[in-house]
Design a protein around this motif. Structure first.
Motif, mmCIF file in Angstrom:
data_model
loop_
_atom_site.group_PDB
_atom_site.id
_atom_site.type_symbol
_atom_site.label_atom_id
_atom_site.label_comp_id
_atom_site.label_asym_id
_atom_site.label_seq_id
_atom_site.Cartn_x
_atom_site.Cartn_y
_atom_site.Cartn_z
ATOM 1 N N PHE A 21 -44.369 47.940 30.267
ATOM 2 C CA PHE A 21 -43.413 47.063 30.686
ATOM 3 C C PHE A 21 -42.926 47.593 32.017
ATOM 4 C CE2 PHE A 21 -40.418 48.800 27.747
ATOM 5 C CZ PHE A 21 -39.197 48.810 28.887
ATOM 6 N N VAL A 22 -42.593 46.795 33.139
ATOM 7 C CA VAL A 22 -41.907 47.520 34.165
ATOM 8 C C VAL A 22 -40.168 47.037 34.102
ATOM 9 C CG1 VAL A 22 -43.829 47.490 35.642
ATOM 10 C CG2 VAL A 22 -42.418 45.298 35.640
ATOM 11 N N MET A 23 -39.724 47.900 34.633
ATOM 12 C CA MET A 23 -38.001 47.720 35.030
ATOM 13 C C MET A 23 -37.659 47.924 36.084
ATOM 14 S SD MET A 23 -34.997 48.835 32.045
ATOM 15 C CE MET A 23 -35.123 50.486 32.463
ATOM 16 N N MET A 24 -37.000 47.091 36.685
ATOM 17 C CA MET A 24 -36.240 47.160 38.028
ATOM 18 C C MET A 24 -34.946 46.350 38.234
ATOM 19 S SD MET A 24 -38.948 44.712 40.245
ATOM 20 C CE MET A 24 -38.210 44.977 41.842
ATOM 21 N N ASP A 25 -33.904 46.924 38.705
ATOM 22 C CA ASP A 25 -33.894 48.165 39.531
ATOM 23 C C ASP A 25 -33.139 49.215 38.492
ATOM 24 O OD1 ASP A 25 -33.247 50.106 41.676
ATOM 25 O OD2 ASP A 25 -31.505 49.085 42.195
ATOM 26 N N VAL A 26 -33.779 50.415 38.973
ATOM 27 C CA VAL A 26 -33.618 51.667 37.909
ATOM 28 C C VAL A 26 -32.739 52.622 38.786
ATOM 29 C CG1 VAL A 26 -35.311 51.275 36.288
ATOM 30 C CG2 VAL A 26 -35.758 52.800 38.218
ATOM 31 N N ASN A 73 -25.084 44.739 42.749
ATOM 32 C CA ASN A 73 -26.098 43.536 42.879
ATOM 33 C C ASN A 73 -25.682 42.289 42.985
ATOM 34 O OD1 ASN A 73 -28.486 45.694 41.377
ATOM 35 N ND2 ASN A 73 -29.045 44.867 43.477
ATOM 36 N N LYS A 74 -25.931 41.353 43.677
ATOM 37 C CA LYS A 74 -25.747 39.963 43.513
ATOM 38 C C LYS A 74 -26.714 39.246 42.353
ATOM 39 C CE LYS A 74 -23.744 39.414 48.192
ATOM 40 N NZ LYS A 74 -23.838 38.897 49.478
ATOM 41 N N PRO A 75 -26.288 37.826 42.329
ATOM 42 C CA PRO A 75 -27.330 37.436 41.187
ATOM 43 C C PRO A 75 -28.670 36.859 41.871
ATOM 44 C CG PRO A 75 -24.956 36.374 41.086
ATOM 45 C CD PRO A 75 -24.865 37.469 42.298
ATOM 46 N N ALA A 76 -28.548 36.771 43.365
ATOM 47 C CA ALA A 76 -29.875 36.418 44.023
ATOM 48 C C ALA A 76 -30.467 37.707 43.878
ATOM 49 C CB ALA A 76 -29.457 35.922 45.445
ATOM 50 N N HIS A 77 -30.113 38.607 44.311
ATOM 51 C CA HIS A 77 -31.086 40.026 44.009
ATOM 52 C C HIS A 77 -31.617 40.234 42.843
ATOM 53 C CE1 HIS A 77 -27.531 41.937 47.089
ATOM 54 N NE2 HIS A 77 -28.471 41.157 47.534
ATOM 55 N N LEU A 78 -30.940 40.121 41.477
ATOM 56 C CA LEU A 78 -31.633 39.925 40.179
ATOM 57 C C LEU A 78 -32.898 38.792 40.223
ATOM 58 C CD1 LEU A 78 -28.623 40.583 38.007
ATOM 59 C CD2 LEU A 78 -29.988 42.403 39.114
ATOM 60 N N GLY A 118 -28.863 47.895 39.589
ATOM 61 C CA GLY A 118 -29.280 49.484 39.663
ATOM 62 C C GLY A 118 -28.664 50.309 38.695
ATOM 63 N N PHE A 119 -27.043 50.053 38.376
ATOM 64 C CA PHE A 119 -26.440 50.882 37.783
ATOM 65 C C PHE A 119 -26.801 50.674 36.243
ATOM 66 C CE2 PHE A 119 -22.716 51.840 34.790
ATOM 67 C CZ PHE A 119 -22.113 52.990 35.415
ATOM 68 N N SER A 120 -27.054 49.690 35.553
ATOM 69 C CA SER A 120 -27.191 49.484 34.170
ATOM 70 C C SER A 120 -28.916 50.166 34.211
ATOM 71 C CB SER A 120 -27.253 47.857 33.817
ATOM 72 O OG SER A 120 -25.880 47.599 34.039
ATOM 73 N N GLY A 121 -29.509 49.676 34.922
ATOM 74 C CA GLY A 121 -31.154 50.028 34.773
ATOM 75 C C GLY A 121 -31.176 51.551 34.592
ATOM 76 N N ASN A 122 -30.326 52.186 35.450
ATOM 77 C CA ASN A 122 -30.443 53.704 35.723
ATOM 78 C C ASN A 122 -29.954 54.128 34.509
ATOM 79 O OD1 ASN A 122 -29.306 56.412 36.706
ATOM 80 N ND2 ASN A 122 -31.011 56.116 37.811
#
Length: 351
Positions: A137-142, A148-153, A230-234
Motif C-alpha cells: 500500500f502507499v502512504m502519504m505524507d510521510v 496540513n489543512k483538511p483540504a491537503h489530506l 506529514g508529522f504523523s506519517g513520518n
C-alpha cells in the motif's frame, strides 16, 4: 529515450553505492541515459562501463545535516541542485537522490516546480501489506509537511489513488485516513474535518474512502492508500521501520546466542526468516516519491546499497513509461472540482 538526473554524491554510501546501483539498473533499462552529477574525480574511477552514462561535474555537495532551503540557495553548484536544474530545463526527465531529504523536497518544489492545482506536494512511500487483497500500500505524507489543512489530506487521497491505479494497477484503491481510532468522530479538528471531506469525495464517486485506519493495523492492509499529515506519517513510518529492525535483531540474537536447541531451530527457520525479512524490506518497492511536482522526484534512504538504488531507478523508469506526472497534471487540470470542489475548499478553509 529518457534521462534521469542523479545526485551521485548524496547518501551515506555515495558515490560508490550510487554508481554501482546505476550500473546494475542499466541492464534492465536500455531506454534510459543516466546523468551522474558530482565530483568526477571520485565518480569515474568507480565506473566499469560508460554505456548510457553522462558525467556532469558538480563542485559542491549538500550534506545530510544542512538546513534544506538554505543549502539549495547557497550551494548552487551542488550535485543535487544541478541535477534538479537539469530537470527544470528539460535536459532530464526525472530526479534521483539518496541525500538530504529536506533539500530534495525543496529542490523538487522550488526548482523542478509544483504542479498547478496541487496545494501541497507530499512525500509518498510504498509499504508491505501482509493481509488484504494486495501485497503493498502507499502512504502519504510521510514527512514533507509537518502541518496540513483538511483540504491537503483530501488531495493526498485523490493523488494517492491515482498513483495506486497507474503504477500499482489497483482497481478502485481503498483510501484510509490515519487516525487514533476507527470511529468517524475520532481525532482532532484536522482529522475530523479531513474525514468529512473524504466522505464527501466518496459519496461523489471521486475516491473509494473506507474510513479511519489505526497505525497498529497498517501492515494488515486495511487500505491501499493511507492518508496522513506529514508529522504523523513520518512518525508512523519510523515506528514501523524500528519495530521491524528490532524484531529481526532479537530473533537473530535468540537463535545465535542461546542453547543448542535454539541454534538448531534457527537453522530450520532460516529460510522462513529470510522470506519475512524480505517482505518487511519496503525498499524492494523503490524510494519515496515527491507527489505533486512537475517531474518524478524520488528519494531512497541515505544508507541505501547498490541493490536499493537499482530498485528505485527501476521505479522511476516505470513512472516515466507510464507518464505519471503528465497524467497527474492533466488529471488535476480536468478534475479541479474533485480536488478543490466547493465543499472541499469551503470546509478546508473554515475548519
Amino acid at each position: 529515450m529518457y534521462k534521469i538526473a542523479i545526485d551521485a554524491m548524496g547518501g551515506d554510501n555515495a558515490p560508490a553505492a550510487i554508481v554501482a546501483g546505476v550500473e546494475q539498473a542499466r541492464d534492465s533499462m536500455p531506454n534510459v541515459i543516466f546523468q551522474l552529477f558530482g565530483d568526477q574525480a571520485q565518480i569515474k574511477p568507480l565506473v566499469k562501463n560508460t554505456a548510457q552514462l553522462e558525467f556532469i561535474q558538480a563542485d559542491e555537495t549538500i550534506m545530510m545535516g544542512e538546513e534544506p532551503v538554505r543549502a539549495i540557495r547557497k550551494k548552487k553548484q551542488s550535485s543535487m541542485v544541478l541535477a534538479a536544474q537539469a530537470v527544470k530545463q528539460g535536459q532530464a526527465q526525472a530526479l534521483f537522490s539518496a541525500g538530504n531529504t529536506g533539500a530534495l523536497l525543496a529542490s523538487g518544489i522550488f526548482i523542478v516546480g509544483r504542479i498547478k492545482g496541487v496545494d501541497r506536494p507530499a512525500l509518498m512511500t510504498t509499504l508491505p501489506a501482509f493481509e488484504g487483497p494486495h501485497e503493498a500500500f502507499v502512504m502519504m505524507d510521510v514527512g514533507a509537511n509537518a502541518e496540513n489543512k483538511p483540504a491537503h489530506l483530501y488531495q493526498y487521497g485523490v493523488l494517492g489513488s491515482f498513483y495506486a491505479q497507474e503504477i500499482l494497477r489497483y482497481a478502485k484503491p481503498r483510501v484510509g485516513l490515519l487516525n487514533n481510532g476507527t470511529e468517524p468522530d475520532k481525532g482532532d479538528a484536522l482529522h475530523k474535518s479531513a474525514h468529512a471531506l473524504l466522505t464527501e469525495g466518496h459519496q461523489a464517486g471521486y475516491i473509494n474512502f473506507v474510513g479511519n485506519v489505526e497505525s497498529r493495523d497498517l501492515l494488515r492492509g486495511p487500505a491501499d492508500v493511507v492518508v496522513a499529515d506529514g508529522f504523523s506519517g513520518n512518525a508512523t513510518l519510523k515506528a514501523i521501520e524500528g519495530t521491524a529492525q528490532t524484531l529481526l535483531h532479537l530473533l537473530k540474537d535468540t537463535m545465535l546466542n542461546h542453547g543448542l536447541k535454539e541454534k538448531v531451530g534457527g537453522l530450520l527457520l532460516k529460510p522462513a526468516l529470510k522470506q519475512l525479512a524480505s517482505r518487511l524490506d519496503y525498499s524492494q518497492y523503490g524510494g519515496a516519491v515527491v507527489v505533486g511536482v512537475q517531474a518524478p522526484v524520488v528519494k531512497t534512504h541515505g544508507s541505501a546499497n547498490a541493490g536499493e538504488v537499482k530498485n528505485t531507478l527501476i521505479q522511476i523508469d516505470q513512472m516515466l513509461e507510464a507518464d505519471l506526472t503528465g497524467h497527474i497534471t492533466r488529471f488535476v487540470a480536468e478534475h479541479a472540482g474533485e480536488l478543490n470542489g466547493q465543499a472541499a475548499a469551503n470546509q478546508g478553509e473554515e475548519r
